[in-house]
Design a protein around this motif. Structure first.
Motif, PDB file in Angstrom:
ATOM      1  N   HIS A   5      42.353  56.685  41.393  1.00 29.39           N
ATOM      2  CA  HIS A   5      43.314  56.197  40.598  1.00 29.39           C
ATOM      3  C   HIS A   5      42.981  55.849  39.170  1.00 29.39           C
ATOM      4  O   HIS A   5      42.212  54.917  39.107  1.00 29.39           O
ATOM      5  CB  HIS A   5      43.759  54.991  41.473  1.00 29.39           C
ATOM      6  CG  HIS A   5      44.918  54.422  41.102  1.00 29.39           C
ATOM      7  ND1 HIS A   5      45.293  53.229  41.802  1.00 29.39           N
ATOM      8  CD2 HIS A   5      45.783  54.752  40.106  1.00 29.39           C
ATOM      9  CE1 HIS A   5      46.586  52.991  41.099  1.00 29.39           C
ATOM     10  NE2 HIS A   5      46.842  53.571  40.076  1.00 29.39           N
ATOM     11  N   HIS A  11      39.468  53.446  38.937  1.00 25.12           N
ATOM     12  CA  HIS A  11      38.963  53.211  40.068  1.00 25.12           C
ATOM     13  C   HIS A  11      38.965  54.079  41.224  1.00 25.12           C
ATOM     14  O   HIS A  11      39.984  54.912  41.202  1.00 25.12           O
ATOM     15  CB  HIS A  11      39.268  51.676  40.473  1.00 25.12           C
ATOM     16  CG  HIS A  11      40.597  51.501  40.705  1.00 25.12           C
ATOM     17  ND1 HIS A  11      41.744  51.161  39.585  1.00 25.12           N
ATOM     18  CD2 HIS A  11      41.713  51.617  41.947  1.00 25.12           C
ATOM     19  CE1 HIS A  11      42.790  51.286  40.114  1.00 25.12           C
ATOM     20  NE2 HIS A  11      42.991  51.577  41.577  1.00 25.12           N
ATOM     21  N   ASP A  13      40.317  53.836  45.409  1.00 24.27           N
ATOM     22  CA  ASP A  13      40.712  52.959  46.454  1.00 24.27           C
ATOM     23  C   ASP A  13      40.289  53.306  47.755  1.00 24.27           C
ATOM     24  O   ASP A  13      40.707  54.362  48.293  1.00 24.27           O
ATOM     25  CB  ASP A  13      42.267  53.075  46.347  1.00 24.27           C
ATOM     26  CG  ASP A  13      42.791  52.341  45.183  1.00 24.27           C
ATOM     27  OD1 ASP A  13      42.586  51.041  45.041  1.00 24.27           O
ATOM     28  OD2 ASP A  13      43.280  52.932  44.402  1.00 24.27           O
ATOM     29  N   ARG A  15      40.395  53.193  51.522  1.00 30.76           N
ATOM     30  CA  ARG A  15      41.441  52.478  52.567  1.00 30.76           C
ATOM     31  C   ARG A  15      41.424  53.021  53.959  1.00 30.76           C
ATOM     32  O   ARG A  15      41.021  54.317  54.182  1.00 30.76           O
ATOM     33  CB  ARG A  15      43.136  53.142  52.222  1.00 30.76           C
ATOM     34  CG  ARG A  15      43.216  53.187  50.717  1.00 30.76           C
ATOM     35  CD  ARG A  15      44.687  53.352  50.419  1.00 30.76           C
ATOM     36  NE  ARG A  15      44.977  53.381  49.025  1.00 30.76           N
ATOM     37  CZ  ARG A  15      45.207  52.348  48.123  1.00 30.76           C
ATOM     38  NH1 ARG A  15      45.280  51.327  48.550  1.00 30.76           N
ATOM     39  NH2 ARG A  15      45.450  52.658  46.865  1.00 30.76           N
ATOM     40  N   SER A 194      46.445  47.841  40.979  1.00 28.00           N
ATOM     41  CA  SER A 194      45.506  48.646  41.647  1.00 28.00           C
ATOM     42  C   SER A 194      46.365  49.483  42.622  1.00 28.00           C
ATOM     43  O   SER A 194      45.461  50.106  43.674  1.00 28.00           O
ATOM     44  CB  SER A 194      44.294  47.644  42.522  1.00 28.00           C
ATOM     45  OG  SER A 194      43.827  46.905  41.569  1.00 28.00           O
TER      46      SER A 194
HETATM   47 MN    MN Z   1      44.422  51.742  42.949  1.00 33.04          MN
END
Ligand code: MN
Length: 194
Positions: A5, A11, A13, A15, A194
């Motif tokens: 992203h 960064h 992410d 998940r 974010s």
């Molecule tokens: Mn993000």
């Protein structure tokens, strides 16, 4: 799953699906198979399950505006299956990944909190020394989406979908309009979050 992203800062992410949501950490340098690396991982907001395969652009002005690819996906399994949400709350989660790029035993451990307004928790993400560990493995050398084979640059230039962060999850994803003849540079997307 892991998205790459590019928002205000780039960064990854990470998940993990726990209890019907995507419990999420933003990892500035990205996850790695290198067991000598301890990566900062900032615990960010849970995301809705609808976001699990999102790849495209979050429009300017929306939370997290920028471009997103599905960098990795697969299954995960907590080392202690009883109550992973409780382990996250307690600040230490051991888990195995079986993804297209990432595999093996990882550890997420809380180390503290950011100073300032966000108050977000700082964690470390690291890969254990196991048969999947690879010294020197750099996520930036594996830049393509596992969903489309495209890079962030390619998705930013011609996104197939938009994500309206401010809309209800079930309505957030929409087809992207036809790309402009001169694609916007990623930096021009601006944004934050974010
Ligand atoms: Mn993000």
């Amino acid at each position: 799953m892991v998205q790459r992203h590019r928002a205000r800062s780039r960064h990854y992410d990470l998940r993990l699906e726990i209890g019907g949501v995507l419990v999420s950490w933003a990892v500035p340098k990205g996850p790695t198979l290198d067991p000598s690396v301890r990566s900062l991982a900032v615990h960010v907001e849970d995301h809705p399950l609808e976001y699990i395969d999102f790849e495209g652009v979050i429009p300017r002005g929306e939370y997290g505006s920028g471009d997103v690819i599905v960098w990795d996906r697969g299954t995960w399994a907590p080392a202690r299956p009883e109550d992973p949400a409780a382990d996250v709350a307690a600040g230490e989660l051991h888990f195995d990944l079986d993804g297209e790029k990432l595999a093996g035993r990882f550890l997420l451990v809380r180390t503290g909190r950011h100073r300032g307004r966000s108050g977000r928790e700082q964690w470390l993400l690291l890969h254990k020394r196991d048969e999947h560990a690879v010294a020197g493995w750099d996520p930036e050398e594996h830049p393509r989406s596992v969903r489309s084979g495209r890079t962030n640059d390619e998705v930013a230039a011609a996104p197939e979908a938009l994500w309206r962060s401010d809309a209800p999850a079930a309505e957030a994803e929409a087809p992207a309009p036809a790309p402009a003849s001169a694609p916007a540079a990623p930096d021009a997307l601006g944004g934050s979050g974010s």
